[in-house]
Scaffold this motif. Structure first.
Motif, PDB file in Angstrom:
ATOM      1  N   VAL A 190       1.013  -1.043  -0.149  1.00 33.39           N
ATOM      2  CA  VAL A 190       0.053  -0.265  -0.216  1.00 33.39           C
ATOM      3  C   VAL A 190       0.532   1.579  -0.530  1.00 33.39           C
ATOM      4  O   VAL A 190       1.182   2.100  -0.570  1.00 33.39           O
ATOM      5  N   SER A 191       1.359   1.777   1.035  1.00 37.97           N
ATOM      6  CA  SER A 191       2.832   2.727   1.234  1.00 37.97           C
ATOM      7  C   SER A 191       3.788   2.760  -0.331  1.00 37.97           C
ATOM      8  O   SER A 191       3.510   3.574  -0.584  1.00 37.97           O
ATOM      9  N   ARG A 192       4.107   1.933  -0.804  1.00 37.84           N
ATOM     10  CA  ARG A 192       4.841   1.923  -1.977  1.00 37.84           C
ATOM     11  C   ARG A 192       3.565   1.965  -3.205  1.00 37.84           C
ATOM     12  O   ARG A 192       4.311   3.104  -4.421  1.00 37.84           O
ATOM     13  N   GLY A 193       3.007   1.722  -3.682  1.00 35.45           N
ATOM     14  CA  GLY A 193       1.802   2.232  -4.287  1.00 35.45           C
ATOM     15  C   GLY A 193       1.168   3.732  -4.506  1.00 35.45           C
ATOM     16  O   GLY A 193       1.656   4.317  -5.380  1.00 35.45           O
ATOM     17  N   ARG A 194       0.869   3.295  -3.477  1.00 36.29           N
ATOM     18  CA  ARG A 194       1.138   5.166  -2.876  1.00 36.29           C
ATOM     19  C   ARG A 194       2.321   6.040  -3.279  1.00 36.29           C
ATOM     20  O   ARG A 194       1.413   7.252  -3.672  1.00 36.29           O
ATOM     21  N   TYR A 195       3.343   6.111  -2.758  1.00 33.54           N
ATOM     22  CA  TYR A 195       4.264   6.952  -3.291  1.00 33.54           C
ATOM     23  C   TYR A 195       4.577   6.789  -4.733  1.00 33.54           C
ATOM     24  O   TYR A 195       4.960   7.558  -5.323  1.00 33.54           O
ATOM     25  N   GLU A 196       4.865   5.724  -5.323  1.00 35.79           N
ATOM     26  CA  GLU A 196       4.647   5.400  -6.799  1.00 35.79           C
ATOM     27  C   GLU A 196       3.708   6.436  -7.431  1.00 35.79           C
ATOM     28  O   GLU A 196       4.055   6.977  -8.608  1.00 35.79           O
ATOM     29  N   GLY A 197       2.327   5.938  -6.629  1.00 37.97           N
ATOM     30  CA  GLY A 197       1.530   7.054  -7.745  1.00 37.97           C
ATOM     31  C   GLY A 197       1.898   8.525  -7.363  1.00 37.97           C
ATOM     32  O   GLY A 197       1.853   9.004  -8.317  1.00 37.97           O
ATOM     33  N   TYR A 198       2.089   9.112  -6.495  1.00 37.68           N
ATOM     34  CA  TYR A 198       2.305  10.465  -6.202  1.00 37.68           C
ATOM     35  C   TYR A 198       3.863  10.539  -6.631  1.00 37.68           C
ATOM     36  O   TYR A 198       3.443  11.856  -8.417  1.00 37.68           O
ATOM     37  N   HIS A 199       4.557   9.746  -6.881  1.00 40.74           N
ATOM     38  CA  HIS A 199       5.850  10.198  -7.741  1.00 40.74           C
ATOM     39  C   HIS A 199       5.736  10.118  -9.012  1.00 40.74           C
ATOM     40  O   HIS A 199       5.914  11.080  -9.719  1.00 40.74           O
ATOM     41  N   ASP A 200       5.049   9.385 -10.131  1.00 44.01           N
ATOM     42  CA  ASP A 200       4.847   9.047 -11.169  1.00 44.01           C
ATOM     43  C   ASP A 200       4.056   9.871 -11.531  1.00 44.01           C
ATOM     44  O   ASP A 200       4.324  10.595 -12.941  1.00 44.01           O
ATOM     45  N   ALA A 201       3.076  11.234 -11.069  1.00 40.47           N
ATOM     46  CA  ALA A 201       2.625  12.179 -11.000  1.00 40.47           C
ATOM     47  C   ALA A 201       3.201  14.070 -10.928  1.00 40.47           C
ATOM     48  O   ALA A 201       3.120  14.060 -12.288  1.00 40.47           O
ATOM     49  N   LEU A 202       4.166  13.388 -11.005  1.00 36.09           N
ATOM     50  CA  LEU A 202       4.505  14.320 -10.171  1.00 36.09           C
ATOM     51  C   LEU A 202       6.087  14.351 -11.855  1.00 36.09           C
ATOM     52  O   LEU A 202       5.939  16.054 -12.592  1.00 36.09           O
ATOM     53  N   VAL A 203       6.747  13.240 -11.842  1.00 40.43           N
ATOM     54  CA  VAL A 203       7.078  13.197 -13.158  1.00 40.43           C
ATOM     55  C   VAL A 203       6.527  13.389 -14.501  1.00 40.43           C
ATOM     56  O   VAL A 203       7.380  14.039 -14.868  1.00 40.43           O
ATOM     57  N   ALA A 204       5.074  13.181 -14.546  1.00 37.27           N
ATOM     58  CA  ALA A 204       4.919  13.581 -15.543  1.00 37.27           C
ATOM     59  C   ALA A 204       4.056  15.150 -15.851  1.00 37.27           C
ATOM     60  O   ALA A 204       3.792  15.323 -17.589  1.00 37.27           O
ATOM     61  N   ALA A 205       4.377  15.420 -15.155  1.00 39.15           N
ATOM     62  CA  ALA A 205       4.329  17.208 -15.309  1.00 39.15           C
ATOM     63  C   ALA A 205       4.807  18.069 -14.970  1.00 39.15           C
ATOM     64  O   ALA A 205       4.979  19.099 -15.782  1.00 39.15           O
ATOM     65  N   GLY A 206       6.440  17.336 -15.473  1.00 37.77           N
ATOM     66  CA  GLY A 206       7.329  18.047 -15.673  1.00 37.77           C
ATOM     67  C   GLY A 206       7.916  18.557 -13.515  1.00 37.77           C
ATOM     68  O   GLY A 206       8.806  19.702 -14.085  1.00 37.77           O
ATOM     69  N   HIS A 207       7.746  18.258 -13.097  1.00 38.22           N
ATOM     70  CA  HIS A 207       8.465  18.282 -12.239  1.00 38.22           C
ATOM     71  C   HIS A 207       8.965  17.642 -11.299  1.00 38.22           C
ATOM     72  O   HIS A 207       9.304  16.203 -11.268  1.00 38.22           O
TER      73      HIS A 207
END
Length: 333
Positions: A190-207
């Motif tokens: 659960v923790s990994r999934g929520r971190y990865e969703g957060y991380h990938d959203a930032l990367v996709a937005a150019g952050h």
């Protein structure tokens, strides 16, 4: 004195077997006869003896729901929905709290209550695949949550997708320094999934994700959210938004931000996951990812019913429940 099967049969002018067929939905009973028996059942207030019926079939009529913390509002709300779903099968639900302690979870897994229950709904927190491989208890089981696939029927939400949706909402609001409270890449599924969703959203937005803005927490409770905000506000460049891995963290964060004189959402926007009732009544009210808890409960109970009926002898089945974002004052006040 409570009405009996014999009382219904005598009043309706039919055999006891006919009344039993109507009550249990078995056998062939004409529509007119069925209507007459049902009217008499209503008039006399007859209620089937579920316990006796279960015993005749070698069943207790009891299932168990094992959760880490019944005091966690998410699990409390889920338990209420499981109880309601189980009522449709005439079942009573025994609630077991494991405190996410691996030894207590192993006791549940190995059938400490097996003499009392017909089936088990289980939210494991600390068990490994080896623990499940070593299971010898044959009580039908359905797992709830993202942990450990392919060991039993399972119902879950997609933590990665939920976290990504929450983070994308903050990005869409123009927030650029978004902190993650609770989740960690080195945690459980659960923790990994929520971190990865957060991380990938930032990367996709150019952050560019910043490790300084990630504050893992072992226990996702109010006080952990308070502690995380204290650490984040001490940074030379504090965040302008918080993605919290559950609502308890987010509600603690809201309190801490208020105590530090930080305006929400003007200075810092906050999002959680779970959409517990408390989130609708906080001030400001909390934006949260709302899993379809009713669907989770009803699907899990239905899967257990299938196993108890012997409807499935196939490989474990997996169902992913939907979610939606409940936008409230903490992001769009």
């Amino acid at each position: 004195m409570a009405a009996t099967l014999s009382d219904v049969a005598a009043r309706a002018g039919v055999s006891i077997k006919t009344v039993s067929n109507v009550v249990n939905g078995t056998g062939r009973v004409g529509a007119e006869t069925r209507d007459r028996v049902e009217r008499v059942i209503e008039e006399l207030g007859y209620r089937p003896n579920v316990s006796a019926r279960n015993l005749r079939h070698g069943r207790s009529g009891v299932i168990a729901l094992a959760v880490p913390e019944i005091g966690n509002p998410y699990f409390a709300e889920l338990a209420e929905l499981v109880v309601k779903a189980a009522e449709g099968y005439g079942w009573t639900v025994l609630i077991d709290q494991t405190d996410a302690d691996p030894d207590r979870e192993r006791l549940v897994l190995q059938g400490i209550r097996s003499h009392l229950i017909d089936g088990l709904l289980f939210v494991p927190g600390r068990l490994s695949a080896d623990d499940f491989a070593a299971r010898t208890d044959t009580t039908p089981m359905v797992l709830l949550g993202e942990r450990l696939t392919r060991v039993a029927d399972r119902v879950a939400i997609d933590s990665y997708a939920a976290a990504r949706a929450a983070t994308e909402h903050l990005i869409d609001l123009g927030r650029t320094r978004i902190a993650a409270v609770g989740a960690t890449p080195s945690g459980d599924a659960v923790s990994r999934g929520r971190y990865e969703g957060y991380h990938d959203a930032l990367v996709a937005a150019g952050h560019r994700p910043s490790a300084r803005l990630v504050v893992p927490q072992r226990r996702w409770r109010h006080e952990s959210g308070v502690e995380a905000v204290g650490r984040l506000l001490a940074l030379s460049r504090p965040p302008d938004a918080l993605f919290c891995s559950n609502d308890l963290l987010a509600l603690g964060a809201l309190r801490a931000l208020h105590d530090h004189g930080v305006r929400v959402p003007d200075d810092v926007a906050v999002v959680g996951i779970d959409d517990i009732a408390e989130s609708r009544f906080s001030r400001p009210s909390l934006t949260s990812v709302a899993p379809d808890k009713r669907h989770i409960a009803e699907t899990a109970v239905g899967l257990l019913a299938d196993r108890l009926k012997g409807s499935f002898s196939s490989a474990p089945r997996e169902f992913i429940a939907g979610f939606h974002l409940e936008v409230r004052e903490s992001t769009e006040g």
